[in-house]
Write a protein that holds these residues in place. Structure first.
Motif, mmCIF file in Angstrom:
data_model
loop_
_atom_site.group_PDB
_atom_site.id
_atom_site.type_symbol
_atom_site.label_atom_id
_atom_site.label_comp_id
_atom_site.label_asym_id
_atom_site.label_seq_id
_atom_site.Cartn_x
_atom_site.Cartn_y
_atom_site.Cartn_z
ATOM 1 N N UNK A 134 -3.292 32.680 18.378
ATOM 2 C CA UNK A 134 -3.365 34.102 17.828
ATOM 3 C C UNK A 134 -4.111 34.483 16.801
ATOM 4 N N UNK A 135 -5.212 33.363 16.277
ATOM 5 C CA UNK A 135 -6.783 33.921 15.407
ATOM 6 C C UNK A 135 -7.206 34.385 15.842
ATOM 7 N N UNK A 136 -7.180 34.645 17.968
ATOM 8 C CA UNK A 136 -8.674 35.154 18.038
ATOM 9 C C UNK A 136 -7.773 36.461 19.084
ATOM 10 N N UNK A 137 -6.693 36.520 19.060
ATOM 11 C CA UNK A 137 -7.006 37.556 20.111
ATOM 12 C C UNK A 137 -5.329 38.107 19.486
ATOM 13 N N UNK A 138 -4.868 39.203 19.554
ATOM 14 C CA UNK A 138 -3.722 40.516 19.580
ATOM 15 C C UNK A 138 -2.264 39.798 20.249
ATOM 16 N N UNK A 139 -1.723 38.924 19.396
ATOM 17 C CA UNK A 139 -0.389 37.906 20.423
ATOM 18 C C UNK A 139 0.945 38.859 19.592
ATOM 19 N N UNK A 140 1.002 39.930 20.879
ATOM 20 C CA UNK A 140 2.402 40.985 20.888
ATOM 21 C C UNK A 140 2.420 41.511 19.182
ATOM 22 N N UNK A 141 2.322 40.948 18.077
ATOM 23 C CA UNK A 141 2.736 41.262 17.259
ATOM 24 C C UNK A 141 1.614 41.477 16.047
ATOM 25 N N UNK A 142 1.258 42.072 14.882
ATOM 26 C CA UNK A 142 0.076 41.828 14.290
ATOM 27 C C UNK A 142 0.771 40.622 12.928
ATOM 28 N N UNK A 143 1.603 39.770 12.495
ATOM 29 C CA UNK A 143 2.148 38.917 12.097
ATOM 30 C C UNK A 143 1.278 38.190 12.916
ATOM 31 N N UNK A 144 1.305 37.352 13.672
ATOM 32 C CA UNK A 144 1.261 36.237 14.169
ATOM 33 C C UNK A 144 -0.216 35.908 14.281
ATOM 34 N N UNK A 145 -1.156 36.874 14.383
ATOM 35 C CA UNK A 145 -2.989 36.744 14.041
ATOM 36 C C UNK A 145 -3.160 36.522 12.370
ATOM 37 N N UNK A 146 -2.273 37.576 12.004
ATOM 38 C CA UNK A 146 -2.328 37.494 10.778
ATOM 39 C C UNK A 146 -2.181 35.464 9.739
#
Length: 400
Positions: A134-146
């Protein structure tokens, strides 16, 4: 097509490919079709789990050096991105496609809130991209990347050893950012291939990349081996394909994503899960070259079989799909041959600029390698953040 019911174009995916396609259709394709027949109306439904658009190319800088590029600068709300268009021309269904039935021309959507919804289409664009770390792409929800960014940022502050898996552009960029920001960390890059940047098919470029990693960043580069397993979320035990084991404080997976295509018939996919196109205009092939089970289905972006996963390729892909849909709809309404001409797919080839830290890196332009200072000026300094607005808000496709 009914006179009273709008022609429904469904876009599956709400980041680069999906939002880019929406921009092109709303700016160019739909206005051109309405000129051909003013009695026809059109509507776009975007099915996507996310509420925000992510500028993915800048992720390595945000991950390692948020003081240079804060995370909030790479996000834009979808409502903000699309508010330039009349509200009755599009809608967003917050959820994930779980099934596409081409015989009934419906998509089953698992809603983000709860339950499911069936969305009907006249034409559909598959723009679901890929899923990976999730650090590199959008995985369903912004909070996962953050959360992924913040977890790694905190771990790097205390880390003595870091292993980066993958030596494509993202892997090298991440390793470079770490090597410069944390020079005391013992950094290892496991390429998973014969050499860094192997997909570039440029031996000189790969040699320069490896030399930059070892000589400038002081990283250890391991070629011809892959990560076969990992154990642990913080300190991690990493096992490689030769059986060797590495104990590291931080493990970062940069090996790329898997196409989000599980909801599609397997016959439509290649062995990696990419969607196979029928022709040069990104109509989907379906079960066979001669079959018709993928009629009015199109594909765009990283989920395309054989995609190079580059923004330059996507930029060229969007108008091709937009004009193909326009051509096909024009034929349906009795205006065959009167739609704007089909665009040819002509992406920029053999162009790659890979910062390995903020002070330079390696790259090629039309197959010719470029000096480190060129990489610093064109990408390493800002990670292309000046391109966020044109891509997010559609000005990259201002002209048809």
């Amino acid at each position: 097509m009914s006179e009273s019911k709008p022609y429904e174009i469904v876009i599956l995916g709400g980041n680069w490919g999906g939002i880019g396609s929406a921009h092109y259709l709303l700016r160019h394709t739909i206005p051109a079709l309405q000129k051909l027949d003013k009695t026809k109306t059109y509507h776009i439904t975007i099915v996507t789990p996310n509420k925000d658009w992510l500028f993915k190319p800048a992720a390595p800088r945000v991950l390692v050096a948020p003081n240079l590029l804060p995370e909030e600068k790479i996000w834009r709300p979808l409502t903000e991105v699309l508010k330039q268009y009349p509200a009755d021309q599009y809608s967003i269904v917050q959820g994930v496609a779980t099934n596409l039935d081409s015989s009934s021309k419906t998509v089953t959507v698992k809603l983000a809130a709860s339950g499911q919804q069936t969305v009907s289409y006249d034409s559909v664009i598959i723009a679901t991209g890929t899923s990976g770390h999730p650090a590199w792409t959008l995985n369903e929800d912004k909070t996962l990347t953050s959360k992924a960014h913040k977890t790694i940022q905190a771990a790097l502050q205390k880390a003595q050893t870091v292993l980066v898996a993958g030596a494509g552009a993202v892997g090298l960029e991440t390793a470079g950012e770490i090597g410069v920001a944390f020079p005391k960390i013992k950094l290892t890059v496991v390429t998973g291939s014969a050499k860094p940047l192997e997909r570039a098919n440029n031996p000189k470029l790969s040699k320069q990349a490896e030399a930059y990693l070892t000589d400038t960043i002081k990283a250890t580069v391991i070629n011809n081996l892959k990560v076969t397993s990992t154990e642990g979320d913080g300190p991690t035990t990493v096992t490689l394909s030769d059986g060797s084991v590495h104990q590291v404080d931080v493990y970062i997976n940069c090996t790329g994503g898997r196409p989000n295509s599980d909801f599609l018939p397997k016959e439509w996919l290649d062995n990696r899960g990419g969607v196979i196109k029928k022709d040069a205009y990104f109509r989907v092939r379906g079960s066979s070259d001669s079959g018709s089970d993928a009629k009015d289905v199109y594909v765009v972006g990283d989920v395309v079989a054989g995609s190079e996963n580059s923004i330059w390729e996507l930029e060229a892909n969007v108008p091709v799909v937009g004009t193909a849909i326009g051509t096909d709809i024009a034929a349906k309404i009795g205006k065959a041959g009167k739609a704007p001409p089909l665009k040819e797919f002509k992406p920029i080839k053999n162009v790659m600029v890979v910062p390995i830290g903020p002070n330079g890196g390696v790259g090629q332009v039309f197959g010719w390698t470029v000096p480190s200072w060129f990489v610093k000026v064109t990408k390493a300094k800002t990670f292309l953040i000046d391109l966020l607005e044109p891509y997010a808000f559609g000005d990259k496709w201002k002209k048809p």
